[in-house]
Design an enzyme around this catalytic site. Structure first.
Site, mmCIF file in Angstrom:
data_model
loop_
_atom_site.group_PDB
_atom_site.id
_atom_site.type_symbol
_atom_site.label_atom_id
_atom_site.label_comp_id
_atom_site.label_asym_id
_atom_site.label_seq_id
_atom_site.Cartn_x
_atom_site.Cartn_y
_atom_site.Cartn_z
ATOM 1 N N SER A 1 0.834 -1.201 0.000
ATOM 2 C CA SER A 1 0.000 0.000 0.000
ATOM 3 C C SER A 1 0.871 1.254 0.000
ATOM 4 O O SER A 1 1.984 1.251 0.556
ATOM 5 C CB SER A 1 -0.888 0.008 1.243
ATOM 6 O OG SER A 1 -1.497 1.271 1.434
ATOM 7 N N TYR B 1 -2.490 -0.252 9.939
ATOM 8 C CA TYR B 1 -2.663 -0.815 8.596
ATOM 9 C C TYR B 1 -1.358 -0.689 7.815
ATOM 10 O O TYR B 1 -0.882 -1.656 7.212
ATOM 11 C CB TYR B 1 -3.793 -0.083 7.872
ATOM 12 C CG TYR B 1 -3.907 -0.448 6.404
ATOM 13 C CD1 TYR B 1 -4.326 -1.720 6.020
ATOM 14 C CD2 TYR B 1 -3.593 0.472 5.403
ATOM 15 C CE1 TYR B 1 -4.418 -2.066 4.665
ATOM 16 C CE2 TYR B 1 -3.678 0.135 4.063
ATOM 17 C CZ TYR B 1 -4.097 -1.131 3.706
ATOM 18 O OH TYR B 1 -4.183 -1.475 2.376
#
Length: 336
Positions: free
Chosen positions: A128, A153
């Site tokens: 990501s 995350y």
């Protein structure tokens, strides 16, 4: 033609990737846990487009279920694995940290172990843009250090990159990590800004605009993301014989390990995105201007030079085209 395992096959990227792989003649085994992080009926609708396809099969499996993952790999022996299944979302990680440990850490090591023991030729996995965290150097490059994540995350995705490198080094497992930048488009995720804004504007509700609108995102259209994934999956990483530990390049390794950004290489002001959406909807949004949220970063911007050099691809769908396509899909799907 190859035999692919796509995890998260009912997800936004996974479903579109599976379609494109099937279109070119590959066999696809899709798995997903079909959780309720967002409306499962959208996941069911994505799957309904795939299940009639001759070379597609689906199994409901969670990554953290080690026994089922091992059985699946033993039975199917996929040649290429694209791991897109994960607990997504930056803000959700502030409230539900254990969901990220279960799926993104425990689940990922189960995938790594299964690839190792079943002679998988290439593991491609979703990282990501959030791994860049507190990094201020723009555009974000895979050759930059990413040691300061600002959300759990992001930390879980950075951990995936480290875990993958370990398996590439120890077991000669070719792995490629893909740092996606703000993916959007038809069939998108309901927790993402474009979807949330569209729903609220059409329902006459205000939208929450964080950091008082002073945000930039490298919005990347779904078909560009999928094209990048497929091209990278076809290019198995090789050892970098020029890599030296004394001057270590984070983007490659002496192991068969690689990282790529997949982004539009063209950051867009959040307020311009909203203006474009308003034009496509024919309605003006009422805006709640709010401070930046914990875990968010004010800007993202992808350096895609390595992607262009290695696989000859550069994402380039304009935001105006992508949003128009999304709005048309949204109106048709939700009959509004």
């Amino acid at each position: 033609m190859s035999k692919y395992l796509v995890t998260g096959a009912a997800g936004f990227i996974g479903a579109r990737l599976s379609q494109k792989l099937l279109d070119r003649g590959d066999e696809v085994i899709g798995i997903d846990n079909l959780n309720d992080y967002y409306d499962p009926t959208l996941k069911d609708a994505r799957l309904a487009q795939l299940t009639p396809r001759e070379k597609f099969s689906f199994q409901k499996v969670a990554l953290e279920d080690r026994e089922e993952i091992n059985r699946l790999f033993s039975d199917e022996k996929p040649e290429v694995v694209v791991n897109l299944a994960a607990q997504a979302g930056v803000r959700y990680s502030l409230k539900n940290p254990h969901a990220y440990v279960d799926s993104n850490l425990v689940g990922f090591v189960n995938i790594l172990e299964a690839c190792r023991h079943n002679e998988t030729k290439h593991l491609v996995y979703a990282s990501s843009s959030s791994v860049y965290g507190a990094n201020k150097t723009m555009p974000f490059s895979i050759h930059h250090s990413v040691d300061h994540p600002v959300s759990l995350y992001a930390a879980s995705k950075k951990a995936n990159e480290l875990m993958a490198h370990t398996y590439s080094h120890l077991y000669d497992l070719p792995t490629t990590g893909l740092r996606f930048f703000t993916v959007y488009g038809p069939w998108g995720r309901p927790d993402m800004a474009l979807f949330l804004f569209t729903k609220a504007i059409l329902e006459g509700r205000p939208i929450d605009v964080f950091n008082f609108g002073k945000m930039k995102r490298d919005f990347t259209y779904i078909d560009d993301i999928v094209e990048g994934v497929i091209r990278v999956s076809d290019k198995v990483p090789q050892r970098n014989d020029k890599w030296i530990a004394e001057d270590a390049d984070p983007g490659s390794s002496s192991a068969p390990y690689k990282l790529y950004n997949i982004g539009n290489n063209n950051p867009v002001e959040l307020m311009y995105m909203i203006e474009t959406l308003e034009k496509c909807l024919g309605k003006t949004a009422e805006k709640n201007m709010m401070p930046i949220q914990p875990g968010d970063v004010p800007a993202t911007y992808a350096d895609v030079d390595d992607l262009i050099r290695d696989v000859g691809f550069r994402p380039d769908t304009p935001i105006e085209t992508g949003i128009q396509n999304f709005v048309e899909w949204y109106r048709e799907f939700y009959k509004v």
